[in-house]
Design a protein around this motif. Structure first.
Motif, PDB file in Angstrom:
ATOM      1  N   UNK A   1       8.101   7.241   2.738  1.00  0.00           N
ATOM      2  CA  UNK A   1       7.460   5.936   2.601  1.00  0.00           C
ATOM      3  C   UNK A   1       6.283   6.015   1.636  1.00  0.00           C
ATOM      4  N   UNK A   2       5.510   7.102   1.713  1.00  0.00           N
ATOM      5  CA  UNK A   2       4.376   7.283   0.817  1.00  0.00           C
ATOM      6  C   UNK A   2       4.827   7.363  -0.643  1.00  0.00           C
ATOM      7  N   UNK A   3       5.899   8.076  -0.897  1.00  0.00           N
ATOM      8  CA  UNK A   3       6.408   8.196  -2.269  1.00  0.00           C
ATOM      9  C   UNK A   3       6.882   6.843  -2.790  1.00  0.00           C
ATOM     10  N   UNK A   4       7.549   6.079  -1.943  1.00  0.00           N
ATOM     11  CA  UNK A   4       7.982   4.739  -2.341  1.00  0.00           C
ATOM     12  C   UNK A   4       6.789   3.816  -2.540  1.00  0.00           C
ATOM     13  N   UNK A   5       5.748   4.038  -1.736  1.00  0.00           N
ATOM     14  CA  UNK A   5       4.537   3.234  -1.848  1.00  0.00           C
ATOM     15  C   UNK A   5       3.856   3.459  -3.196  1.00  0.00           C
ATOM     16  N   UNK A   6       3.733   4.702  -3.593  1.00  0.00           N
ATOM     17  CA  UNK A   6       3.121   5.036  -4.881  1.00  0.00           C
ATOM     18  C   UNK A   6       3.984   4.492  -6.022  1.00  0.00           C
TER      19      UNK A   6
ATOM     20  N   UNK B   1       0.850  -4.841  -2.768  1.00  0.00           N
ATOM     21  CA  UNK B   1       0.740  -4.566  -4.208  1.00  0.00           C
ATOM     22  C   UNK B   1       0.976  -5.807  -5.058  1.00  0.00           C
ATOM     23  N   UNK B   2       1.841  -6.693  -4.621  1.00  0.00           N
ATOM     24  CA  UNK B   2       2.166  -7.865  -5.435  1.00  0.00           C
ATOM     25  C   UNK B   2       1.293  -9.078  -5.184  1.00  0.00           C
ATOM     26  N   UNK B   3       0.109  -8.869  -4.621  1.00  0.00           N
ATOM     27  CA  UNK B   3      -0.711 -10.004  -4.192  1.00  0.00           C
ATOM     28  C   UNK B   3      -1.109 -10.933  -5.340  1.00  0.00           C
ATOM     29  N   UNK B   4      -1.424 -10.376  -6.511  1.00  0.00           N
ATOM     30  CA  UNK B   4      -1.805 -11.230  -7.641  1.00  0.00           C
ATOM     31  C   UNK B   4      -0.621 -12.043  -8.145  1.00  0.00           C
TER      32      UNK B   4
ATOM     33  N   UNK C   1       0.128 -10.574  10.016  1.00  0.00           N
ATOM     34  CA  UNK C   1      -0.002  -9.454   9.078  1.00  0.00           C
ATOM     35  C   UNK C   1       1.116  -8.434   9.312  1.00  0.00           C
ATOM     36  N   UNK C   2       1.407  -8.146  10.564  1.00  0.00           N
ATOM     37  CA  UNK C   2       2.493  -7.219  10.895  1.00  0.00           C
ATOM     38  C   UNK C   2       3.819  -7.699  10.324  1.00  0.00           C
TER      39      UNK C   2
ATOM     40  N   UNK D   1       7.390  -2.625   4.016  1.00  0.00           N
ATOM     41  CA  UNK D   1       6.346  -1.670   4.426  1.00  0.00           C
ATOM     42  C   UNK D   1       5.933  -0.703   3.322  1.00  0.00           C
ATOM     43  N   UNK D   2       6.813  -0.435   2.384  1.00  0.00           N
ATOM     44  CA  UNK D   2       6.488   0.488   1.298  1.00  0.00           C
ATOM     45  C   UNK D   2       5.619  -0.159   0.220  1.00  0.00           C
ATOM     46  N   UNK D   3       5.334  -1.466   0.361  1.00  0.00           N
ATOM     47  CA  UNK D   3       4.580  -2.167  -0.668  1.00  0.00           C
ATOM     48  C   UNK D   3       3.216  -2.660  -0.170  1.00  0.00           C
ATOM     49  N   UNK D   4       2.772  -2.128   0.956  1.00  0.00           N
ATOM     50  CA  UNK D   4       1.446  -2.457   1.482  1.00  0.00           C
ATOM     51  C   UNK D   4       0.431  -1.424   0.993  1.00  0.00           C
TER      52      UNK D   4
END
Length: 318
Positions: free
Chosen positions: A88-93, A144-147, A288-289, A296-299
């Motif tokens: 998950x961390x790798x996908x998050x990065x 990550x996509x908030x903007x 939020x949950x 989950x990988x994009x938070x």
């Protein structure tokens, strides 16, 4: 080129270009912005492929934020194996680098391009609120996509306002707030306070709020959050009540196969579910949950969202 700001906008971020931003100390930042400008016009498939390669380097170098993210994930999802957490961390990065490389497109690409880039769903909830003469408080955690979410909504719903903390780098501060206010929105400084936001709601303007940040124990309430508890500031319910607004959660996720964002406006949180501080904190955390669980990988797991702990509990960030 500069633009004047009225006294009433003194608590907005100053979007005027100042000569000081050309100082040699900012040249590395200008280089980074220039590269982002090049990537804004790079074909998306190629850019995402480059991001996937760069993400491996970032993962090896960003040890501190990744340790924070690992602590958050361990606390929120104790049933996940270490292998699942690392994946998950790798996908998050990877998601982070993909969004970062493309972010300048929000400032320089056409509105038609942004509409294609971000598919919008559930806008009927916005139309229903507007038909009832109500303002809207959009709530979205730090993803990550908030903007992309804010700018895409601002295309069909203007004016919109939000609140942000100043970046330590004044050039990035200028760049980010020029981008966020491109379509007529305004970004308030935190010092503006709740009164400024209430004034916007009473004028029928929409407000973009991030409810997941840990702002310390003062005025916060602890409520369940995944497998732990989280300090949450219960102000949205009162804002909605006094400002005659509906509270609509929104979620956004990047589809790496279609190379497109999917933005969804979710049904309104019922006012009765936010009656009382404890109930509101619970309702906000549940919203939020739901948003995080969709992608989950994009938070932004690297944020210290669990910094404030209940009395007697040690910090999870060692």
């Amino acid at each position: 080129m500069t633009s004047k700001q009225s006294p009433s906008s003194s608590k907005y971020f100053d979007r005027r270009f100042e000569r000081g931003l050309l100082h040699p100390k900012h040249w590395p930042t200008w280089l980074a912005i220039g590269l982002m400008g090049v990537f804004a016009f790079t074909p998306v498939r190629l850019r995402d492929a480059i991001a996937s390669v760069l993400a491996r380097v970032v993962f090896r170098l960003a040890k501190k934020p990744i340790n924070v993210a690992r602590a958050n994930l361990g606390c929120c999802f104790p049933d996940k194996s270490s292998q699942q957490v690392e994946l998950l961390l790798k996908e998050n990065v990877r998601s982070f680098v993909m969004v970062l490389l493309g972010q300048a497109e929000l400032l320089v690409r056409s509105t038609a391009y942004i509409r294609r880039r971000v598919a919008l769903h559930g806008f009927e909830h916005v139309e229903a609120a507007k038909a009832q003469g109500q303002a809207i408080i959009f709530i979205m955690p730090h993803v990550w996509g908030i903007d992309y979410a804010g700018l895409r909504l601002n295309l069909d719903l203007s004016p919109m306002v939000t609140m942000a903390k100043a970046h330590r780098n004044p050039l990035f501060n200028w760049f980010n707030n020029r981008m966020r206010s491109r379509f007529g929105g305004n970004v308030y400084m935190r010092e503006a306070g709740i009164r400024a936001l209430l004034g916007e709601l009473k004028q029928g303007n929409s407000f973009f709020y991030l409810p997941d940040e840990d702002l310390g124990p003062k005025n916060s309430v602890f409520a369940p959050f995944f497998a732990t508890t989280k300090a949450t500031l219960p102000v949205v319910g009162r804002l909605a009540s006094v400002g005659n607004a509906q509270v609509l959660p929104i979620k956004i996720g990047y589809d790496t196969q279609a190379h497109q964002f999917n933005l969804t406006v979710m049904p309104a949180i019922l006012p009765e579910s936010m009656a009382g501080k404890e109930q509101e904190a619970l309702a906000l955390n549940q919203a939020v949950e739901a948003v995080i669980s969709a992608f989950p990988e994009q938070y932004m797991w690297f944020l210290k969202i669990l910094k404030t702990r209940p009395e007697g509990q040690a910090s999870i960030y060692q």
